[in-house]
Motif scaffolding. Structure first.
Motif, PDB file in Angstrom:
ATOM      1  N   GLY A 138       0.836  -1.193   0.000  1.00  0.00           N
ATOM      2  CA  GLY A 138       0.000   0.000   0.000  1.00  0.00           C
ATOM      3  C   GLY A 138       0.867   1.236   0.000  1.00  0.00           C
ATOM      4  N   ASN A 139       0.383   2.297   0.642  1.00  0.00           N
ATOM      5  CA  ASN A 139       1.124   3.551   0.749  1.00  0.00           C
ATOM      6  C   ASN A 139       1.796   3.623   2.116  1.00  0.00           C
ATOM      7  OD1 ASN A 139       0.228   4.319  -1.754  1.00  0.00           O
ATOM      8  ND2 ASN A 139      -1.430   5.591  -0.980  1.00  0.00           N
ATOM      9  N   PHE A 140       3.050   4.010   2.136  1.00  0.00           N
ATOM     10  CA  PHE A 140       3.763   4.207   3.395  1.00  0.00           C
ATOM     11  C   PHE A 140       4.820   5.274   3.212  1.00  0.00           C
ATOM     12  CE2 PHE A 140       5.118   0.326   1.289  1.00  0.00           C
ATOM     13  CZ  PHE A 140       6.473   0.505   1.107  1.00  0.00           C
ATOM     14  N   ARG A 141       5.262   5.836   4.327  1.00  0.00           N
ATOM     15  CA  ARG A 141       6.215   6.941   4.327  1.00  0.00           C
ATOM     16  C   ARG A 141       7.510   6.488   4.993  1.00  0.00           C
ATOM     17  NH1 ARG A 141       5.523  12.079   3.191  1.00  0.00           N
ATOM     18  NH2 ARG A 141       3.276  11.856   3.159  1.00  0.00           N
ATOM     19  N   LEU A 142       8.628   6.825   4.370  1.00  0.00           N
ATOM     20  CA  LEU A 142       9.948   6.543   4.943  1.00  0.00           C
ATOM     21  C   LEU A 142      10.570   7.864   5.376  1.00  0.00           C
ATOM     22  CD1 LEU A 142      11.356   4.040   2.301  1.00  0.00           C
ATOM     23  CD2 LEU A 142      10.321   3.508   4.493  1.00  0.00           C
ATOM     24  N   LYS A 143      10.870   7.967   6.657  1.00  0.00           N
ATOM     25  CA  LYS A 143      11.505   9.182   7.182  1.00  0.00           C
ATOM     26  C   LYS A 143      13.006   8.971   7.246  1.00  0.00           C
ATOM     27  CE  LYS A 143       7.571  10.568   9.945  1.00  0.00           C
ATOM     28  NZ  LYS A 143       7.070  10.862  11.273  1.00  0.00           N
ATOM     29  N   GLY A 144      13.754  10.006   6.893  1.00  0.00           N
ATOM     30  CA  GLY A 144      15.215   9.936   6.956  1.00  0.00           C
ATOM     31  C   GLY A 144      15.809   8.948   5.983  1.00  0.00           C
ATOM     32  N   PHE A 145      15.122   8.683   4.897  1.00  0.00           N
ATOM     33  CA  PHE A 145      15.588   7.725   3.901  1.00  0.00           C
ATOM     34  C   PHE A 145      16.882   8.216   3.261  1.00  0.00           C
ATOM     35  CE2 PHE A 145      15.497   6.225  -0.545  1.00  0.00           C
ATOM     36  CZ  PHE A 145      15.560   4.862  -0.296  1.00  0.00           C
ATOM     37  N   GLN A 146      17.892   7.349   3.200  1.00  0.00           N
ATOM     38  CA  GLN A 146      19.194   7.670   2.605  1.00  0.00           C
ATOM     39  C   GLN A 146      19.781   8.949   3.209  1.00  0.00           C
ATOM     40  OE1 GLN A 146      19.961   4.694   1.259  1.00  0.00           O
ATOM     41  NE2 GLN A 146      20.867   5.714  -0.470  1.00  0.00           N
ATOM     42  N   ASP A 147      19.539   9.178   4.478  1.00  0.00           N
ATOM     43  CA  ASP A 147      20.026  10.360   5.201  1.00  0.00           C
ATOM     44  C   ASP A 147      19.466  11.673   4.662  1.00  0.00           C
ATOM     45  OD1 ASP A 147      21.548   8.786   6.933  1.00  0.00           O
ATOM     46  OD2 ASP A 147      23.225   8.752   5.526  1.00  0.00           O
ATOM     47  N   TRP A 148      18.319  11.613   3.993  1.00  0.00           N
ATOM     48  CA  TRP A 148      17.654  12.830   3.554  1.00  0.00           C
ATOM     49  C   TRP A 148      16.899  13.416   4.731  1.00  0.00           C
ATOM     50  CZ3 TRP A 148      14.794  10.211  -1.095  1.00  0.00           C
ATOM     51  CH2 TRP A 148      15.716   9.927  -2.104  1.00  0.00           C
ATOM     52  N   GLY A 154      13.614  14.979   5.965  1.00  0.00           N
ATOM     53  CA  GLY A 154      12.266  14.852   5.435  1.00  0.00           C
ATOM     54  C   GLY A 154      11.914  13.403   5.193  1.00  0.00           C
ATOM     55  N   SER A 155      11.001  13.179   4.242  1.00  0.00           N
ATOM     56  CA  SER A 155      10.529  11.822   4.010  1.00  0.00           C
ATOM     57  C   SER A 155      10.092  11.651   2.557  1.00  0.00           C
ATOM     58  CB  SER A 155       9.357  11.515   4.945  1.00  0.00           C
ATOM     59  OG  SER A 155       8.273  12.377   4.663  1.00  0.00           O
ATOM     60  N   ILE A 156       9.906  10.375   2.184  1.00  0.00           N
ATOM     61  CA  ILE A 156       9.325  10.061   0.882  1.00  0.00           C
ATOM     62  C   ILE A 156       8.106   9.181   1.123  1.00  0.00           C
ATOM     63  CG2 ILE A 156      11.502  10.248  -0.373  1.00  0.00           C
ATOM     64  CD1 ILE A 156      11.646   7.220  -0.440  1.00  0.00           C
ATOM     65  N   ARG A 157       7.115   9.328   0.257  1.00  0.00           N
ATOM     66  CA  ARG A 157       5.924   8.488   0.337  1.00  0.00           C
ATOM     67  C   ARG A 157       5.948   7.538  -0.847  1.00  0.00           C
ATOM     68  NH1 ARG A 157       0.392   8.800  -1.194  1.00  0.00           N
ATOM     69  NH2 ARG A 157       0.770  10.820  -2.180  1.00  0.00           N
ATOM     70  N   LEU A 158       5.777   6.252  -0.551  1.00  0.00           N
ATOM     71  CA  LEU A 158       5.826   5.198  -1.558  1.00  0.00           C
ATOM     72  C   LEU A 158       4.487   4.494  -1.671  1.00  0.00           C
ATOM     73  CD1 LEU A 158       9.103   3.390  -0.474  1.00  0.00           C
ATOM     74  CD2 LEU A 158       8.821   4.657  -2.564  1.00  0.00           C
ATOM     75  N   GLN A 159       4.223   3.952  -2.839  1.00  0.00           N
ATOM     76  CA  GLN A 159       3.157   2.989  -3.011  1.00  0.00           C
ATOM     77  C   GLN A 159       3.843   1.716  -3.460  1.00  0.00           C
ATOM     78  OE1 GLN A 159       0.308   3.807  -6.068  1.00  0.00           O
ATOM     79  NE2 GLN A 159      -1.141   2.321  -5.253  1.00  0.00           N
ATOM     80  N   GLY A 160       3.765   0.680  -2.640  1.00  0.00           N
ATOM     81  CA  GLY A 160       4.490  -0.537  -2.982  1.00  0.00           C
ATOM     82  C   GLY A 160       4.400  -1.595  -1.914  1.00  0.00           C
ATOM     83  N   PHE A 161       5.530  -2.236  -1.660  1.00  0.00           N
ATOM     84  CA  PHE A 161       5.599  -3.410  -0.801  1.00  0.00           C
ATOM     85  C   PHE A 161       6.799  -3.291   0.136  1.00  0.00           C
ATOM     86  CE2 PHE A 161       7.320  -7.691  -0.123  1.00  0.00           C
ATOM     87  CZ  PHE A 161       6.213  -8.324   0.405  1.00  0.00           C
ATOM     88  N   MET A 162       6.616  -3.717   1.391  1.00  0.00           N
ATOM     89  CA  MET A 162       7.709  -3.731   2.360  1.00  0.00           C
ATOM     90  C   MET A 162       7.632  -5.038   3.143  1.00  0.00           C
ATOM     91  SD  MET A 162       8.651  -1.163   5.546  1.00  0.00           S
ATOM     92  CE  MET A 162       7.870   0.179   4.745  1.00  0.00           C
ATOM     93  N   SER A 163       8.774  -5.684   3.307  1.00  0.00           N
ATOM     94  CA  SER A 163       8.828  -6.904   4.117  1.00  0.00           C
ATOM     95  C   SER A 163       9.994  -6.831   5.080  1.00  0.00           C
ATOM     96  CB  SER A 163       8.922  -8.156   3.240  1.00  0.00           C
ATOM     97  OG  SER A 163      10.132  -8.175   2.539  1.00  0.00           O
ATOM     98  N   LEU A 164       9.828  -7.484   6.204  1.00  0.00           N
ATOM     99  CA  LEU A 164      10.798  -7.468   7.295  1.00  0.00           C
ATOM    100  C   LEU A 164      11.009  -8.897   7.741  1.00  0.00           C
ATOM    101  CD1 LEU A 164      12.044  -5.128   9.126  1.00  0.00           C
ATOM    102  CD2 LEU A 164      10.215  -5.665  10.699  1.00  0.00           C
ATOM    103  N   CYS A 165      12.245  -9.274   8.034  1.00  0.00           N
ATOM    104  CA  CYS A 165      12.509 -10.610   8.548  1.00  0.00           C
ATOM    105  C   CYS A 165      13.653 -10.557   9.552  1.00  0.00           C
ATOM    106  CB  CYS A 165      12.813 -11.584   7.417  1.00  0.00           C
ATOM    107  SG  CYS A 165      14.346 -11.232   6.562  1.00  0.00           S
ATOM    108  N   ALA A 166      13.815 -11.605  10.291  1.00  0.00           N
ATOM    109  CA  ALA A 166      14.817 -11.622  11.359  1.00  0.00           C
ATOM    110  C   ALA A 166      15.732 -12.833  11.258  1.00  0.00           C
ATOM    111  CB  ALA A 166      14.127 -11.581  12.717  1.00  0.00           C
TER     112      ALA A 166
END
Length: 172
Positions: free
Chosen positions: A120-130, A132-144
């Protein structure tokens, strides 16, 4: 009396296998892939993913929220999607670009959803040391676990240990 000596020899070999094969793996940090691409002609970080182009980073280090320095990662993350908006000092040429990003993180960036995958839509803050933030429409997965699905170090070492132990017992 002789059977007790054989028992202790086999037991000491078993303990040796545990220290040699299991201990180095348990002290390793999380291994994650780290790459980013915004160029549709560069398949380096896109799916299907090639680990030959981007080797896994053993003991991946990342920054933690509110702390200085880097720390051993607790999660690997994969983000893919189209950049819909940019706030702050980010380069506006990234707008409407498809991005593929793999990295490691210390903090659970999806703690609010309690899920390991989201789309869906989500926002990444401090992405690549920028700032502000960017808003994406896509997919995110997390694993351990190592490489999110690539590494099988512990299973491989356990199988080597079991085979070695069986061979030792067989030849005694």
């Amino acid at each position: 009396m002789l059977s007790n000596i054989q028992y202790w020899e086999q037991f000491s070999v078993f303990i040796l296998y545990i220290f040699v094969l299991i201990e180095p793996i348990s002290s390793q940090g999380l291994a994650c892939y780290k790459c980013m691409t915004t160029n549709p002609n560069d398949d380096g970080c896109r799916d299907p993913f090639s680990s030959l182009i981007n080797p896994v980073q053993i003991n991946c280090q990342a920054t933690a929220m509110g702390k200085n320095g880097t720390f051993p990662a607790r999660f690997c993350v994969k983000i893919s999607g189209r950049i819909l908006s940019i706030d702050g000092d980010a380069n506006v040429s990234y707008l409407n670009t498809v991005i593929y990003y793999r990295t490691c993180v210390v903090d659970n960036i999806m703690e609010s959803t309690k899920l390991l995958e989201t789309s869906g839509n989500f926002r990444l803050k401090g992405f690549q040391d920028w700032n502000g933030s960017i808003r994406l429409q896509g997919f995110m997965s997390l694993c351990a676990y190592d490489g999110c699905n690539k590494a099988q170090n512990l299973k491989l070492s356990l199988s080597i240990m079991i085979i070695g132990l069986l061979l030792t017992i067989y030849y005694y």
